[in-house]
Design a protein around this motif. Structure first.
Motif, PDB file in Angstrom:
ATOM      1  N   ASP A 194       0.850  -1.186   0.000  1.00  0.00           N
ATOM      2  CA  ASP A 194       0.000   0.000   0.000  1.00  0.00           C
ATOM      3  C   ASP A 194       0.885   1.236   0.000  1.00  0.00           C
ATOM      4  OD1 ASP A 194      -2.286   1.565   0.104  1.00  0.00           O
ATOM      5  OD2 ASP A 194      -2.372   1.540   2.291  1.00  0.00           O
ATOM      6  N   ARG A 195       0.649   2.130  -0.951  1.00  0.00           N
ATOM      7  CA  ARG A 195       1.499   3.307  -1.166  1.00  0.00           C
ATOM      8  C   ARG A 195       2.954   2.879  -1.386  1.00  0.00           C
ATOM      9  NH1 ARG A 195      -1.707   8.216   1.941  1.00  0.00           N
ATOM     10  NH2 ARG A 195      -3.722   7.558   1.156  1.00  0.00           N
ATOM     11  N   LEU A 196       3.093   1.718  -2.017  1.00  0.00           N
ATOM     12  CA  LEU A 196       4.340   1.121  -2.497  1.00  0.00           C
ATOM     13  C   LEU A 196       5.184   0.475  -1.401  1.00  0.00           C
ATOM     14  CD1 LEU A 196       5.431   3.502  -5.372  1.00  0.00           C
ATOM     15  CD2 LEU A 196       3.673   1.721  -5.331  1.00  0.00           C
ATOM     16  N   PHE A 197       5.175   1.027  -0.203  1.00  0.00           N
ATOM     17  CA  PHE A 197       5.742   0.313   0.946  1.00  0.00           C
ATOM     18  C   PHE A 197       5.229   0.941   2.222  1.00  0.00           C
ATOM     19  CE2 PHE A 197       8.579  -0.917   4.307  1.00  0.00           C
ATOM     20  CZ  PHE A 197       8.816  -2.250   4.029  1.00  0.00           C
ATOM     21  N   ASN A 198       4.897   0.068   3.189  1.00  0.00           N
ATOM     22  CA  ASN A 198       4.507   0.534   4.522  1.00  0.00           C
ATOM     23  C   ASN A 198       4.879  -0.535   5.531  1.00  0.00           C
ATOM     24  OD1 ASN A 198       1.829  -1.043   5.500  1.00  0.00           O
ATOM     25  ND2 ASN A 198       1.828  -0.850   3.268  1.00  0.00           N
ATOM     26  N   GLY A 199       4.867  -0.152   6.792  1.00  0.00           N
ATOM     27  CA  GLY A 199       5.136  -1.105   7.858  1.00  0.00           C
ATOM     28  C   GLY A 199       6.605  -1.221   8.213  1.00  0.00           C
ATOM     29  N   SER A 200       6.927  -2.304   8.911  1.00  0.00           N
ATOM     30  CA  SER A 200       8.284  -2.500   9.420  1.00  0.00           C
ATOM     31  C   SER A 200       9.266  -2.816   8.304  1.00  0.00           C
ATOM     32  CB  SER A 200       8.283  -3.646  10.445  1.00  0.00           C
ATOM     33  OG  SER A 200       9.610  -3.937  10.862  1.00  0.00           O
ATOM     34  N   PRO A 201      10.490  -2.266   8.393  1.00  0.00           N
ATOM     35  CA  PRO A 201      11.500  -2.522   7.357  1.00  0.00           C
ATOM     36  C   PRO A 201      12.342  -3.759   7.621  1.00  0.00           C
ATOM     37  CG  PRO A 201      12.353  -0.924   8.908  1.00  0.00           C
ATOM     38  CD  PRO A 201      10.958  -1.281   9.386  1.00  0.00           C
ATOM     39  N   ASP A 202      12.041  -4.543   8.653  1.00  0.00           N
ATOM     40  CA  ASP A 202      13.009  -5.482   9.226  1.00  0.00           C
ATOM     41  C   ASP A 202      13.344  -6.680   8.346  1.00  0.00           C
ATOM     42  OD1 ASP A 202      10.193  -6.197  10.100  1.00  0.00           O
ATOM     43  OD2 ASP A 202      11.242  -7.995  10.781  1.00  0.00           O
ATOM     44  N   ARG A 203      12.541  -7.025   7.338  1.00  0.00           N
ATOM     45  CA  ARG A 203      12.828  -8.225   6.546  1.00  0.00           C
ATOM     46  C   ARG A 203      13.805  -7.986   5.398  1.00  0.00           C
ATOM     47  NH1 ARG A 203       7.237 -11.879   6.454  1.00  0.00           N
ATOM     48  NH2 ARG A 203       6.912 -11.774   8.717  1.00  0.00           N
ATOM     49  N   TYR A 204      14.215  -6.744   5.209  1.00  0.00           N
ATOM     50  CA  TYR A 204      15.106  -6.423   4.087  1.00  0.00           C
ATOM     51  C   TYR A 204      16.346  -5.675   4.564  1.00  0.00           C
ATOM     52  CZ  TYR A 204      11.269  -7.635   0.942  1.00  0.00           C
ATOM     53  OH  TYR A 204      10.275  -8.305   0.265  1.00  0.00           O
ATOM     54  N   GLU A 205      17.413  -5.851   3.809  1.00  0.00           N
ATOM     55  CA  GLU A 205      18.592  -4.987   3.919  1.00  0.00           C
ATOM     56  C   GLU A 205      18.410  -3.859   2.919  1.00  0.00           C
ATOM     57  OE1 GLU A 205      20.897  -5.222   6.075  1.00  0.00           O
ATOM     58  OE2 GLU A 205      20.891  -7.313   6.770  1.00  0.00           O
ATOM     59  N   TRP A 206      18.439  -2.615   3.405  1.00  0.00           N
ATOM     60  CA  TRP A 206      18.155  -1.469   2.558  1.00  0.00           C
ATOM     61  C   TRP A 206      19.442  -0.701   2.261  1.00  0.00           C
ATOM     62  CZ3 TRP A 206      13.336  -1.290   0.683  1.00  0.00           C
ATOM     63  CH2 TRP A 206      12.332  -1.971   1.386  1.00  0.00           C
ATOM     64  N   LYS A 207      19.606  -0.307   1.000  1.00  0.00           N
ATOM     65  CA  LYS A 207      20.764   0.511   0.658  1.00  0.00           C
ATOM     66  C   LYS A 207      20.373   1.578  -0.353  1.00  0.00           C
ATOM     67  CE  LYS A 207      22.721  -2.131  -3.229  1.00  0.00           C
ATOM     68  NZ  LYS A 207      23.938  -2.799  -3.744  1.00  0.00           N
ATOM     69  N   ILE A 208      21.044   2.715  -0.254  1.00  0.00           N
ATOM     70  CA  ILE A 208      20.855   3.801  -1.219  1.00  0.00           C
ATOM     71  C   ILE A 208      21.725   3.497  -2.436  1.00  0.00           C
ATOM     72  CG2 ILE A 208      21.135   6.266  -1.667  1.00  0.00           C
ATOM     73  CD1 ILE A 208      20.766   6.757   1.325  1.00  0.00           C
ATOM     74  N   VAL A 209      21.076   3.336  -3.589  1.00  0.00           N
ATOM     75  CA  VAL A 209      21.814   3.079  -4.824  1.00  0.00           C
ATOM     76  C   VAL A 209      22.378   4.380  -5.378  1.00  0.00           C
ATOM     77  CG1 VAL A 209      21.638   2.175  -7.179  1.00  0.00           C
ATOM     78  CG2 VAL A 209      20.409   1.051  -5.305  1.00  0.00           C
ATOM     79  N   GLY A 210      21.620   5.463  -5.209  1.00  0.00           N
ATOM     80  CA  GLY A 210      22.054   6.763  -5.712  1.00  0.00           C
ATOM     81  C   GLY A 210      20.869   7.582  -6.155  1.00  0.00           C
ATOM     82  N   LYS A 211      21.109   8.545  -7.030  1.00  0.00           N
ATOM     83  CA  LYS A 211      20.056   9.385  -7.580  1.00  0.00           C
ATOM     84  C   LYS A 211      20.059   9.269  -9.105  1.00  0.00           C
ATOM     85  CE  LYS A 211      19.653  12.957  -3.996  1.00  0.00           C
ATOM     86  NZ  LYS A 211      19.645  14.412  -3.748  1.00  0.00           N
ATOM     87  N   ARG A 212      18.847   9.404  -9.665  1.00  0.00           N
ATOM     88  CA  ARG A 212      18.694   9.395 -11.115  1.00  0.00           C
ATOM     89  C   ARG A 212      17.648  10.424 -11.514  1.00  0.00           C
ATOM     90  NH1 ARG A 212      17.300   3.615 -13.486  1.00  0.00           N
ATOM     91  NH2 ARG A 212      17.460   4.853 -15.405  1.00  0.00           N
ATOM     92  N   GLU A 213      17.681  10.819 -12.767  1.00  0.00           N
ATOM     93  CA  GLU A 213      16.590  11.606 -13.338  1.00  0.00           C
ATOM     94  C   GLU A 213      15.695  10.649 -14.122  1.00  0.00           C
ATOM     95  OE1 GLU A 213      18.199  14.790 -15.629  1.00  0.00           O
ATOM     96  OE2 GLU A 213      18.466  16.078 -13.874  1.00  0.00           O
ATOM     97  N   LEU A 214      14.442  10.529 -13.682  1.00  0.00           N
ATOM     98  CA  LEU A 214      13.503   9.607 -14.322  1.00  0.00           C
ATOM     99  C   LEU A 214      12.208  10.320 -14.658  1.00  0.00           C
ATOM    100  CD1 LEU A 214      13.744   6.325 -12.180  1.00  0.00           C
ATOM    101  CD2 LEU A 214      14.923   6.845 -14.314  1.00  0.00           C
ATOM    102  N   PHE A 215      11.488   9.773 -15.610  1.00  0.00           N
ATOM    103  CA  PHE A 215      10.120  10.212 -15.879  1.00  0.00           C
ATOM    104  C   PHE A 215       9.201   9.517 -14.872  1.00  0.00           C
ATOM    105  CE2 PHE A 215      11.920  10.441 -20.356  1.00  0.00           C
ATOM    106  CZ  PHE A 215      12.025  11.824 -20.352  1.00  0.00           C
TER     107      PHE A 215
END
Length: 360
Positions: A194-215
């Motif tokens: 819902d709204r692409l992600f909600n709730g606890s983040p605990d099941r994943y390892e999260w990392k910032i890949v970077g920034k991009r210009e996208l449509f």
């Protein structure tokens, strides 16, 4: 170079029909002064806690305006400020590849303690959001009601929910309402989509890949216009009618979540694209256990002038393998949602209130 993998896949899957109308980029609004003040305060005080699964010393807005880690960036999305109350009748519709549809109609009430100026970190007692949904259709689900609470510390305090079932005329604690539990019309998506992600983040390892210009989907007013019907929106196989969408080139944060060893979820990897200006997730690509792109999702947005904040509208979820898609939060009879208008009594989100409704 300005397309996500999900958008490229949609062009490949539907070469005769998928299009992206591109408009000039706009950065033409500001948030209200309260949200700006809260963001500044959070920048000085917010911290990640509990092995990266929670935040402390933040209130009312994105906690980390200068994110240093993937989980900080994720919290900016899940905890950004929005409407304090939202009330509407919404439709969720799945269109399958053969043209058949499944439709759910819901009364939807949300009270965001996090976004309510009458609350603060000191008097909220850990509350984040209260929710109430009542099924109006299909007939077999009519009268089913779920109420519940979400908490700031979504890892330590899991979402609580209670369910009333008319056939049984009883209230009981709802089963797991989170993670990859099926949700939406036809069980098409997961609860945490819902709204692409909600709730606890605990099941994943999260990392910032970077920034991009996208449509990205942006200023999506036309698809919400009173004269646009649901049949028009859902008139094309595989995706909504492209003529009703609009995209702008914006800078986005690219956030990647990889399923932790031993954790369970139907998505082994998730890539989300967060609007740089608001930290709102606008697009998400979800991969299966084989590493194949399975679903690509988009969040249409508008600037809600009445509350001076970005507001998430239609959620559009594409199953690239099955050729089907779900559109969430379609307006019933084109009646707009009420934002920051409704006054919900506290008891409306409790099991005892459900029992009262059961005697109607």
């Amino acid at each position: 170079e300005h397309l996500s993998d999900g958008q490229k896949a949609l062009f490949q899957r539907y070469p005769q029909s998928f299009r992206m109308p591109i408009y000039p980029s706009h950065r033409d609004f500001r948030t209200d002064s309260l949200l700006e003040k809260l963001i500044k305060t959070n920048a000085l005080n917010a911290e990640v806690a509990n092995n990266g699964n929670e935040t402390v010393n933040a209130w009312g807005a994105s906690p980390f305006p200068i994110p240093q880690s993937g989980v900080e960036l994720l919290f900016n999305h899940t905890m950004r400020g929005g409407a304090s109350t939202e009330e509407a009748n919404y439709l969720q519709v799945v269109r399958y590849s053969d043209g058949n549809r499944v439709t759910d109609k819901l009364t939807y009430k949300i009270q965001s303690i996090w976004s309510d100026p009458n609350y603060s970190l000191e008097n909220a007692n850990g509350a984040f959001v209260n929710f109430f949904t009542e099924s109006l259709a299909p007939v077999r689900k009519k009268g089913e009601i779920i109420v519940g609470h979400e908490f700031i510390d979504s890892y330590s305090q899991q979402r609580q929910a209670w369910q009333y079932t008319p056939g049984q005329r009883r209230v009981r604690r709802a089963p797991t309402v989170g993670y990859d539990t099926p949700n939406g019309a036809g069980g098409f998506r997961t609860f945490d989509e819902d709204r692409l992600f909600n709730g606890s983040p605990d099941r994943y390892e999260w990392k910032i890949v970077g920034k991009r210009e996208l449509f990205i989907p942006y200023h999506n007013y036309r698809i919400d216009a009173p004269e646009v019907t649901i049949d028009q929106i859902l008139s094309v196989n595989g995706h909504v009618d492209p003529k009703l969408m609009r995209y702008e080139k914006h800078r986005v944060w690219v956030l990647e979540g990889t399923l932790k060893a031993g954790a369970r979820h139907i998505y082994a990897k998730r890539v989300m694209y967060l609007d740089e200006d608001s930290w709102a997730a606008i697009m998400a690509d979800n991969y299966d256990g084989r590493g194949l792109l399975w679903r690509t999702n988009m969040q249409a947005t508008i600037y809600a002038y009445d509350i001076q904040r970005l507001h998430a509208r239609l959620g559009i979820y594409h199953d690239l393998i099955a050729g089907s898609y779900l559109v969430d939060r379609l307006l019933d009879e084109q009646k707009p949602a009420l934002l920051n208008v409704s006054q919900f009594p506290a008891e409306e989100f409790t099991p005892s209130y459900l029992r009262k409704l059961g005697t109607r």
